[in-house]
Scaffold this active site. Structure first.
Site, short mmCIF file in Angstrom:
data_model
loop_
_atom_site.label_atom_id
_atom_site.label_comp_id
_atom_site.label_asym_id
_atom_site.label_seq_id
_atom_site.Cartn_x
_atom_site.Cartn_y
_atom_site.Cartn_z
N HIS A 7 0.84 -1.20 0.00
CA HIS A 7 0.00 0.00 0.00
C HIS A 7 0.88 1.25 0.00
O HIS A 7 0.64 2.19 -0.78
CB HIS A 7 -0.91 -0.02 1.23
CG HIS A 7 -1.70 1.22 1.44
ND1 HIS A 7 -3.01 1.37 1.02
CD2 HIS A 7 -1.38 2.41 2.04
CE1 HIS A 7 -3.45 2.58 1.35
NE2 HIS A 7 -2.48 3.23 1.98
N GLU A 8 1.89 1.28 0.85
CA GLU A 8 2.78 2.44 0.92
C GLU A 8 3.59 2.59 -0.36
O GLU A 8 3.80 3.71 -0.86
CB GLU A 8 3.69 2.34 2.14
CG GLU A 8 2.97 2.23 3.48
CD GLU A 8 1.96 3.36 3.70
OE1 GLU A 8 2.14 4.45 3.13
OE2 GLU A 8 0.98 3.14 4.44
N HIS A 18 1.51 4.31 -2.88
CA HIS A 18 1.52 5.77 -2.76
C HIS A 18 2.69 6.37 -3.52
O HIS A 18 2.55 7.36 -4.24
CB HIS A 18 1.61 6.18 -1.29
CG HIS A 18 0.30 6.14 -0.55
ND1 HIS A 18 -0.84 6.75 -1.02
CD2 HIS A 18 -0.03 5.57 0.65
CE1 HIS A 18 -1.82 6.56 -0.15
NE2 HIS A 18 -1.37 5.84 0.86
N GLU A 51 -6.28 7.08 -1.15
CA GLU A 51 -6.20 5.86 -0.35
C GLU A 51 -6.78 4.66 -1.10
O GLU A 51 -6.25 3.55 -1.04
CB GLU A 51 -6.91 6.05 0.99
CG GLU A 51 -6.19 6.95 1.95
CD GLU A 51 -4.78 6.47 2.24
OE1 GLU A 51 -4.59 5.26 2.51
OE2 GLU A 51 -3.86 7.31 2.20
#
Length: 297
Positions: free
Chosen positions: A146-147, A150, A224
């Site tokens: 997930h990071e 980003h 997100e």
């Protein structure tokens, strides 16, 4: 003391840059001396300050993140867990097509992680020791994905640009409102800004700033969903759903993240109603449902 010094130094630098740039562009003051305003000069002035503040924050983001969270960068893995974390991030970064980020661990009993950095090949991803202790390797891997998502999506730069735009227009319209109030309400006919101008400008900036923050946070919430989608593509939706379910089970534990880093974490204490408009993250239930439907917005 150092934090205050950095704040004052940064603001002084912004003012100096704005003044020099306005001079180079041949633009005079924002007030025309007759009670009106030089709108082109005002817009340029606001844009310089608005974007300068955003980009200075972006370029300092890794430095601020390390010190704000107490993140310890893994230079050389000291144990099997740190080696696994480094190998996992390296694999995910390679699959996402970005440079290897710095990898860190920060002290917090809350389960959280964040990513920051000014470009795709010069970033930082970090995870809390609380998350490493309580999450399974599959769940931690999904969070790291997930990071990485980003970073690969360029979210830090995107939010910086959005923040710069809203900063510009908040300052621009606040000063127009301040000038109007100064002349119409405080009856200032001197041709120069009076006390009413400064008071009205401050109040207008507060009100417009709140409205602008709603816009910025809406973009943050959409970001997100995109990062969740990236994690699902890198590790499978199951791992990301499991990680979010674990986060939902731990919502009673405070999220210990400095204010400026909350938008870059994976977890935040979500609220409903009007307060929800100012949250950087959508409710976990919505994120889980989006992953289950395969609709990542």
């Amino acid at each position: 003391m150092m934090r205050i010094f950095l704040f004052l130094a940064t603001n002084l630098a912004i003012i100096l840059v704005a003044s020099v740039t306005l001079s180079l562009l041949g633009l005079g003051g924002i007030h025309d001396g007759q009670g009106g305003m030089n709108l082109p000069a005002l817009l340029v002035f606001c844009a310089i300050i608005g974007f300068a503040g955003s980009f200075i924050s972006l370029f300092m983001s890794k430095w601020l993140a390390k010190r704000g969270t107490g993140t310890r960068i893994i230079e050389k893995p000291q144990n099997r867990q740190e080696q696994w974390l480094m190998d996992t991030v390296a694999e995910l970064a390679r699959e996402a097509g970005i440079g290897m980020p710095e990898v860190g661990i920060f002290p917090s009993r809350a389960s959280n992680a964040f990513a920051t950095g000014w470009n795709r090949n010069n970033s930082l991803v970090a995870v809390s020791d609380g998350m490493l202790q309580r999450f399974s390797p599959q769940e931690v891997r999904a969070v790291m994905a997930h990071e990485i998502g980003h970073v690969a999506n360029g979210d830090m730069v995107t939010l910086t640009l959005i923040q710069g735009v809203v900063n510009t227009f908040v300052m621009f319209f606040a000063r127009i409102i301040g000038n109007f109030v100064d002349r119409a309400v405080f009856k200032n006919d001197s041709g120069r800004p009076g006390l009413g101008y400064f008071i009205a400008t401050i109040f207008a900036e507060i009100i417009l700033g709140i409205l602008a923050m709603i816009i910025v946070m809406w973009f943050s919430r959409q970001r997100e969903f995109r990062a969740d989608a990236a994690a699902a593509q890198l590790t499978g939706a199951g791992g990301m759903i499991a990680a979010l379910e674990r986060l939902r089970a731990e919502q009673g534990i405070p999220v210990e993240m400095p204010g400026e880093l909350k938008a870059f974490g994976i977890n935040a204490n979500m609220k409903n109603g009007l307060a929800g408009l100012l949250m950087s993250h959508p409710p976990l239930e919505q994120r889980i449902e989006a992953l289950r439907r395969g609709s990542f917005r």
